[in-house]
Design an enzyme around this catalytic site. Structure first.
Site, PDB file in Angstrom:
ATOM      1  N   SER B  67       0.841  -1.195   0.000  1.00 26.45           N
ATOM      2  CA  SER B  67       0.000   0.000   0.000  1.00 26.45           C
ATOM      3  C   SER B  67       0.879   1.248   0.000  1.00 26.45           C
ATOM      4  CB  SER B  67      -0.900   0.015   1.233  1.00 26.45           C
ATOM      5  OG  SER B  67      -0.160   0.452   2.359  1.00 26.45           O
ATOM      6  N   SER B  68       0.290   2.362  -0.427  1.00 29.26           N
ATOM      7  CA  SER B  68       1.067   3.602  -0.517  1.00 29.26           C
ATOM      8  C   SER B  68       1.600   3.994   0.844  1.00 29.26           C
ATOM      9  CB  SER B  68       0.213   4.710  -1.111  1.00 29.26           C
ATOM     10  OG  SER B  68      -0.913   4.984  -0.315  1.00 29.26           O
TER      11      SER B  68
END
Lengths: 405, 140
Positions: B67-68
């Site tokens: 995930s970012s």
């Protein structure tokens, strides 16, 4: 990529160094994906996380003078005061980073919703709107359920989009890239909201890749919570930013329309056996629990109501946490659900995420029950074990202190 | 260095700048969250670089993953400890990696000519010039 005069000025620093940095990142992204131009956005949602890099990034932009041209809603942080009063003494460094993050986002011009379900309240795009939404449950929701257009933004790129008011035009912003590619025949029984958790988790295990799936064989329209669960798990177990449900979602009035008249690249089937397999793999064996946690993504008012109905006049045996937005918490108070949950010994906490360290430290190394595979997955790193059950079963388990067969 | 021992190839810029160092080639996508910030050593189980350090190297990788939130945090922590890669050569970039590389000022390129992947070995000296759009391998 061709920029307008206004965009070139932003890049050149005419509107300050912060805007220039945001634009530079976005131009980099645009060139990476062969975008030809930038387009304005009407909305943004930033997956604030109150982790080191998040604070560093937002402060860097802020200190260089950036301000949001489109005010984004933001993901949850921590309700420090509530957890401090009811769970444990939050360490100083935790308080510092959360407070500094909240302050930086306020100053840069974000709307401090602290909620990961902007698509249910506060930031709801209409069909065709071009938006920049990060957050794993949000991107598939706005694309698939509403037919708005967002790429799978990162928290950083969504913040840059909020600052410049622009995104590079590529990927899901373009009509031709929104057509289905993989046909998924659902032969499994998918009826309640929990079934969508399993179906969402299952699909990326059956098909790896970034293509857009089209689900058929789903009889009735999912509830908003069903859609929410579905997108959250699809985009956690895999990286699905958009899907179609034939005859249900707006860009798939028919199967043919969903595929844009082209044949599917691949066809897969998901049967009851597949969902049973996922259940065996991730849901966990029955057993004693130390706590219960619901709200990944944040629960809606109807889910809070369901919990209150079960808890009416009963007592919980273990710590019990319901995570939701501040608006839903206020509505729950107005409806009496909050009081019912509190009388049973449970907590409803606003603005808070299951995945913001260090707020759940007392549960490290312990076992809880949740209804969300995503919640269980992200907590593996903190050695919190979760047994996954449908919401109502999870609430019953918390009354008994164990998940029974 | 004789011209025979150096190969110069075309590429495209992701993040500006020049960098030179020892190449380290990853067969798998990189999640920077699973790289030890104090040492730059990859700790992800079953990863092709498990136990090896990416600190100060030119990292040749297929893509990023995760995930970012975790990906950015991992890269940021490496940078704080001075253990980030000096440069990156990426086959399949994603927005998280692009924004991370630009904001952390790590020269990064993509779309390197195919010949590069046939010629490159871990341990080769590599020079990235993102602004000119070239990658140079110096053999021996």
């Amino acid at each position: 990529m061709k920029l307008t005069t206004y965009e070139q000025d932003m890049l050149a620093g005419k509107y300050g160094e912060g805007t220039a940095l945001a634009m530079k990142i976005q131009v980099g992204i645009g060139e990476t994906f062969d975008a030809l131009r930038m387009v304005p956005i009407t909305r943004a949602h930033v997956a604030l996380s109150a982790q080191d890099a998040d604070l560093w990034f937002v402060e860097k932009l802020l200190n260089k003078g950036a301000r949001c041209r489109v005010s984004p809603t933001v993901n949850p942080s921590i309700d420090l005061a509530y957890l401090n009063e009811h769970l444990f003494e939050i360490p100083r460094e935790g308080i510092d980073i959360v407070s500094a993050t909240n302050e930086a986002y306020r100053k840069i011009g974000a709307t401090l919703t602290f909620d990961c379900t902007p698509y249910l309240q506060q930031n709801i795009p209409a069909f065709g709107e071009v938006v920049a939404f990060s957050e794993s449950s949000a991107t598939p929701y706005v694309n698939s359920v509403f037919g708005a257009r967002s790429n799978r933004e990162s928290s950083q790129s969504a913040l840059c989009a909020a600052i410049t008011g622009r995104v590079a035009e590529y990927g899901l912003l373009l009509e031709e890239n929104r057509k289905g590619e993989i046909l998924v025949e659902v032969k499994a029984r998918v009826e309640d909201d929990f079934d969508y958790q399993l179906l969402g988790w299952c699909y990326p295990l059956k098909h790896k890749g970034l293509e857009i799936p089209v689900f058929t064989g789903i009889g009735k329209r999912p509830t908003p919570e069903g859609f929410m669960n579905f997108g959250a798990q699809l985009n956690t177990s895999g990286a699905v930013s958009m899907y179609h449900m034939a005859g249900i979602t707006p860009e798939a009035p028919t199967l043919e329309a969903a595929f844009g008249g082209k044949p599917p690249k691949e066809k897969i089937t998901i049967a009851d056996d597949d969902l049973q397999k996922v259940r065996r793999q991730i849901c966990g064996e029955p057993g004693k629990i130390d706590f219960a946690m619901f709200g990944c993504p944040h629960l809606s008012i109807s889910q809070v109501a369901e919990i209150a109905r079960i808890l009416e006049g009963r007592k919980l045996k273990v710590d019990f946490w319901v995570l939701t937005s501040s608006l839903t918490k206020e509505l729950a108070r107005r409806m009496g659900y909050l009081q019912t949950i509190q009388r049973a010994g449970g907590h409803v906490v606003a603005d808070t995420c299951i995945d913001v360290p260090p707020c759940w430290q007392p549960y490290y190394g312990r076992t809880g029950v949740t209804d969300s595979p995503k919640c269980a997955y992200y907590n593996e790193i903190r050695r919190i074990k979760f047994i996954i059950r449908p919401l109502a079963e999870g609430v019953e388990a918390a009354i008994k202190g164990e998940v029974s067969r | 260095m004789s011209p025979e021992t150096s190969v110069s190839l075309k590429c495209r810029k992701i993040a500006e700048g020049k960098a030179e160092g020892e190449a380290i080639i990853s067969a798998d996508a990189i999640c920077f969250y699973l790289v030890q910030p104090e040492t730059g050593v990859v700790v992800e189980k079953y990863h092709s670089l498990e136990g090896q350090s990416i600190a100060g190297k030119i990292l040749v990788m297929p893509s990023g993953k995760g995930s970012s939130v975790v990906q950015a945090d991992g890269l940021y922590k490496l940078m704080k400890h001075n253990k980030a890669p000096k440069g990156m050569i990426v086959e399949f970039p994603d927005p998280v990696l692009v924004s991370g590389a630009i904001v952390m000022e790590i020269p990064t390129v993509m779309k390197v000519e195919k010949k590069f992947y046939e010629a490159i070995r871990s341990g080769d000296q590599v020079q990235i010039d993102a602004d000119q759009g070239t990658v140079t391998i110096r053999k021996g």
